[in-house]
Design a protein around this motif. Structure first.
Motif, short mmCIF file in Angstrom:
data_model
loop_
_atom_site.label_atom_id
_atom_site.label_comp_id
_atom_site.label_asym_id
_atom_site.label_seq_id
_atom_site.Cartn_x
_atom_site.Cartn_y
_atom_site.Cartn_z
N LYS A 195 -1.83 5.51 -0.55
CA LYS A 195 -1.65 4.13 -0.13
C LYS A 195 -0.19 3.81 0.18
O LYS A 195 0.10 3.17 1.18
CB LYS A 195 -2.18 3.18 -1.22
CG LYS A 195 -2.13 1.73 -0.81
CD LYS A 195 -2.76 0.83 -1.84
CE LYS A 195 -2.75 -0.61 -1.36
NZ LYS A 195 -3.43 -1.51 -2.27
N ASP A 196 0.74 4.26 -0.68
CA ASP A 196 2.14 3.94 -0.44
C ASP A 196 2.65 4.60 0.84
O ASP A 196 3.43 4.01 1.59
CB ASP A 196 3.01 4.33 -1.64
CG ASP A 196 2.90 5.80 -2.00
OD1 ASP A 196 1.87 6.42 -1.69
OD2 ASP A 196 3.86 6.32 -2.60
N VAL A 197 2.19 5.81 1.13
CA VAL A 197 2.59 6.50 2.37
C VAL A 197 2.03 5.75 3.58
O VAL A 197 2.73 5.54 4.57
CB VAL A 197 2.09 7.97 2.36
CG1 VAL A 197 2.35 8.64 3.69
CG2 VAL A 197 2.75 8.73 1.23
N ALA A 198 0.77 5.30 3.47
CA ALA A 198 0.13 4.57 4.56
C ALA A 198 0.85 3.24 4.82
O ALA A 198 1.09 2.88 5.97
CB ALA A 198 -1.34 4.33 4.25
N GLU A 199 1.19 2.53 3.75
CA GLU A 199 1.88 1.25 3.91
C GLU A 199 3.27 1.43 4.51
O GLU A 199 3.71 0.65 5.35
CB GLU A 199 1.98 0.52 2.56
CG GLU A 199 0.63 0.04 2.04
CD GLU A 199 -0.05 -0.98 2.94
OE1 GLU A 199 0.64 -1.78 3.61
OE2 GLU A 199 -1.29 -0.96 2.99
N LYS A 200 3.98 2.48 4.10
CA LYS A 200 5.31 2.75 4.64
C LYS A 200 5.21 3.10 6.12
O LYS A 200 6.00 2.61 6.94
CB LYS A 200 5.96 3.90 3.87
CG LYS A 200 7.38 4.18 4.28
CD LYS A 200 8.01 5.27 3.44
CE LYS A 200 9.43 5.56 3.91
NZ LYS A 200 10.05 6.63 3.15
N ALA B 150 -6.23 5.58 17.85
CA ALA B 150 -5.91 6.93 17.40
C ALA B 150 -5.39 6.92 15.96
O ALA B 150 -4.67 6.01 15.56
CB ALA B 150 -4.87 7.55 18.32
N LYS B 151 -5.76 7.95 15.20
CA LYS B 151 -5.29 8.08 13.83
C LYS B 151 -3.94 8.79 13.83
O LYS B 151 -3.84 9.93 14.26
CB LYS B 151 -6.28 8.87 12.99
CG LYS B 151 -7.58 8.14 12.74
CD LYS B 151 -8.51 8.94 11.87
CE LYS B 151 -9.82 8.22 11.68
NZ LYS B 151 -10.76 9.00 10.88
N VAL B 152 -2.91 8.11 13.34
CA VAL B 152 -1.58 8.70 13.24
C VAL B 152 -1.52 9.59 12.01
O VAL B 152 -1.05 10.72 12.08
CB VAL B 152 -0.49 7.60 13.18
CG1 VAL B 152 0.88 8.21 13.03
CG2 VAL B 152 -0.55 6.72 14.42
N LEU B 153 -1.99 9.09 10.88
CA LEU B 153 -2.04 9.85 9.63
C LEU B 153 -3.44 9.72 9.06
O LEU B 153 -4.05 8.65 9.11
CB LEU B 153 -1.02 9.31 8.62
CG LEU B 153 0.45 9.40 9.01
CD1 LEU B 153 1.31 8.68 7.99
CD2 LEU B 153 0.89 10.84 9.13
N GLU B 154 -3.95 10.81 8.48
CA GLU B 154 -5.28 10.80 7.88
C GLU B 154 -5.20 11.19 6.42
O GLU B 154 -4.45 12.08 6.04
CB GLU B 154 -6.20 11.78 8.60
CG GLU B 154 -6.51 11.41 10.03
CD GLU B 154 -7.51 12.35 10.67
OE1 GLU B 154 -8.61 12.50 10.11
OE2 GLU B 154 -7.16 12.95 11.69
N LYS B 155 -5.99 10.49 5.61
CA LYS B 155 -6.15 10.81 4.20
C LYS B 155 -4.82 10.93 3.46
O LYS B 155 -4.52 11.94 2.85
CB LYS B 155 -7.00 12.06 4.02
CG LYS B 155 -8.39 11.91 4.56
CD LYS B 155 -9.21 13.15 4.35
CE LYS B 155 -10.61 12.93 4.90
NZ LYS B 155 -11.46 14.09 4.75
N VAL B 156 -4.01 9.88 3.57
CA VAL B 156 -2.73 9.85 2.86
C VAL B 156 -2.80 8.81 1.74
O VAL B 156 -3.68 7.96 1.73
CB VAL B 156 -1.55 9.54 3.82
CG1 VAL B 156 -1.39 10.64 4.84
CG2 VAL B 156 -1.72 8.20 4.51
#
Length: 126
Positions: A106-111, A98-104
């Motif tokens: 890079k720093d937001v995704a890594e955090k 499942a996708k928790v966050l989409e199209k964010v």
């Protein structure tokens, strides 16, 4: 309408989640026809390096591969990262891939990945 000071605006932004801030930035860009991305300077002849820079990915998806042993902690982190309710967050955690966050960014995704992995989840950023 009363004009808000910079400090008042910062206080308002401080209380928002990352998703709410992302939605605000998109709405701001649409309303004023601007972009929040930093301008990229291209110098010299456009060779393979310039093409690679243009194709560099700037939007990432955070995918939950598994909840691990601490499912409740993972559900709490999913709720903190999203605006989902308890049932929706539990259903998302129960769904493999499942996708928790989409199209964010890079720093937001890594955090987000670090937070979820800290709770015991297996996460992929694509």
């Amino acid at each position: 309408m009363a004009k808000l000071s910079t400090e008042d605006l910062l206080e308002q932004f401080e209380g928002m989640t990352l998703i709410e801030l992302s939605e605000f930035v998109k709405a701001f860009e649409d309303k004023f026809d601007v972009t929040a991305a930093a301008p990229v300077a291209v110098a010299g002849v456009a060779g393979p390096a310039a093409v690679e820079a243009v194709e560099e990915q700037d939007e990432f998806d955070v995918i939950l591969d598994g909840a691990g042993d601490k499912k409740i902690q993972v559900i709490k982190e999913v709720r903190a990262l999203t605006s989902l309710g308890l049932k929706e967050a539990k259903d998302l955690v129960d769904t493999a891939g499942a996708k928790v966050l989409e199209k964010v960014a890079k720093d937001v995704a890594e955090k987000a990945k670090a937070q979820l992995e800290g709770a015991g989840a297996k996460v992929t950023v694509k």
